[in-house]
Design a protein around this motif. Structure first.
Motif, short mmCIF file in Angstrom:
data_model
loop_
_atom_site.label_atom_id
_atom_site.label_comp_id
_atom_site.label_asym_id
_atom_site.label_seq_id
_atom_site.Cartn_x
_atom_site.Cartn_y
_atom_site.Cartn_z
N THR A 113 9.88 7.38 4.68
CA THR A 113 10.13 8.28 5.81
C THR A 113 11.32 7.80 6.62
OG1 THR A 113 7.79 8.85 5.94
CG2 THR A 113 9.13 9.30 7.88
N GLU A 145 1.49 -3.53 9.72
CA GLU A 145 1.24 -4.32 8.51
C GLU A 145 1.80 -5.73 8.75
OE1 GLU A 145 0.05 -6.09 5.94
OE2 GLU A 145 -0.33 -4.06 5.18
N LYS A 170 5.13 4.95 2.00
CA LYS A 170 5.42 6.24 2.65
C LYS A 170 6.16 6.03 3.96
CE LYS A 170 3.23 10.51 4.21
NZ LYS A 170 1.94 11.25 4.36
N THR A 171 5.76 5.00 4.70
CA THR A 171 6.43 4.69 5.97
C THR A 171 7.90 4.35 5.76
OG1 THR A 171 4.38 3.88 6.97
CG2 THR A 171 6.44 3.16 7.97
N THR A 198 0.84 -1.19 0.00
CA THR A 198 0.00 0.00 0.00
C THR A 198 0.88 1.24 0.00
OG1 THR A 198 -0.08 0.14 2.41
CG2 THR A 198 -1.74 -1.23 1.32
N SER A 242 6.95 -2.24 12.56
CA SER A 242 6.37 -2.22 11.22
C SER A 242 5.38 -3.36 11.04
CB SER A 242 7.49 -2.35 10.17
OG SER A 242 8.38 -1.26 10.24
N ILE A 265 0.59 3.68 1.93
CA ILE A 265 0.92 4.02 3.32
C ILE A 265 2.21 3.33 3.74
CG2 ILE A 265 0.17 3.76 5.71
CD1 ILE A 265 -2.69 4.09 4.78
N GLN A 266 2.35 2.05 3.36
CA GLN A 266 3.55 1.31 3.73
C GLN A 266 4.78 1.88 3.00
OE1 GLN A 266 3.38 -1.05 6.12
NE2 GLN A 266 5.62 -0.94 6.11
#
Length: 259
Positions: free
Chosen positions: A11, A96, A7-8, A2, A92, A4-5
């Motif tokens: 980051t 997920e 982006k994580t 995803t 993490s 979101i993952q």
């Protein structure tokens, strides 16, 4: 995987100093190195690098690709092993739990950042090399198809080395062992093998030789005097290495025990 993952994972890379230190290293190496190489060859009457040809100009621009492909490899290793070293992989996994999604997100980030490194490296090499070529009275050949093909190949090499580094990092787990092992092989043992066994069919498929050919030829491949693979063949071979190591790394990653 995803967004979101992804982006994580992005980051995590962006919040460390290492990524921009590596980028700065590439800029200095590519820009200054290309300039110095041009000036040195121009001042030498016996140099074997033909600066007045597209091939010679391409070698100048892609200097960092031949010498510093270990940089994207190191980043690929660290993208994965940093979680293990800092004990943050379990965090993490809470957000997920599907390990494969985490791994694919790490691959996407490693390839993306290393492709950016390739653009930065090639761009700095072009700026430094073109300025020095012009100052020395040579054509830059920047619009020549042979040169643009080499530059695109250089960016692709960096991206693929990021995936290779991540795959090996997943297999070895220990970042120090992974980095030292590959640096020793690619920067010391392999060049010696390529010089000593020049002309051998097998040396053309060594990782460094494949990477040089995928970039359209580098200073190292010229020094060894080998007959490299065609660029498209080399890119396919390097992509195969990256995919194979990534798949093996994914299998290993799924079996990690989380603290």
């Amino acid at each position: 995987m995803t967004m979101i993952q992804v982006k994580t994972e992005a980051t995590k890379v962006a919040t460390t100093k290492l990524w921009w230190l590596l980028a700065l290293t590439l800029i200095v190496l590519a820009g200054a190195g290309s300039s110095l190489l041009t000036l040195a060859v121009s001042a030498s009457g016996s140099a074997q690098l033909p600066l007045d040809t597209p091939g010679g100009a391409g070698v100048v621009y892609n200097l960092a690709v031949g010498l510093a492909y270990v940089v994207p490899f190191v980043l690929g290793v660290l993208v994965l092993t940093s979680d293990l070293h800092q004990g943050t992989l379990s965090v993490s996994a809470v957000g997920e739990p599907r390990r494969l999604r985490i791994f694919v997100a790490k691959i996407a980030v490693a390839v993306g950042v290393c492709a950016l490194y390739g653009v930065v490296s090639v761009g700095a090499g072009v700026l430094g090399g073109a300025f020095s070529l012009t100052a020395s009275g040579y054509e830059t050949h920047l619009l020549d198809p042979e040169v643009t093909s080499r530059l695109a190949g250089g960016v692709a090499c960096f991206a693929l080395w990021g995936a290779i580094g991540l795959g090996i990092g997943a297999l070895v787990k220990n970042q120090l062992i992974a980095i030292i092992g590959v640096v020793v092989f690619t920067q010391f043992l392999e060049p010696v093998i390529r010089i000593v066994a020049a002309g051998s069919e097998l040396t053309r498929f060594l990782p460094g030789a494949v990477s040089d050919a995928a970039a359209g030829g580098t200073l190292i491949s010229m020094a060894t005097g080998e007959q490299p693979l065609l660029q498209i063949q080399a890119l396919g071979t390097l992509a195969f290495y990256a995919a194979a190591l990534a798949c093996l790394g994914a299998l290993r990653f799924r079996r990690y025990e989380l603290a």
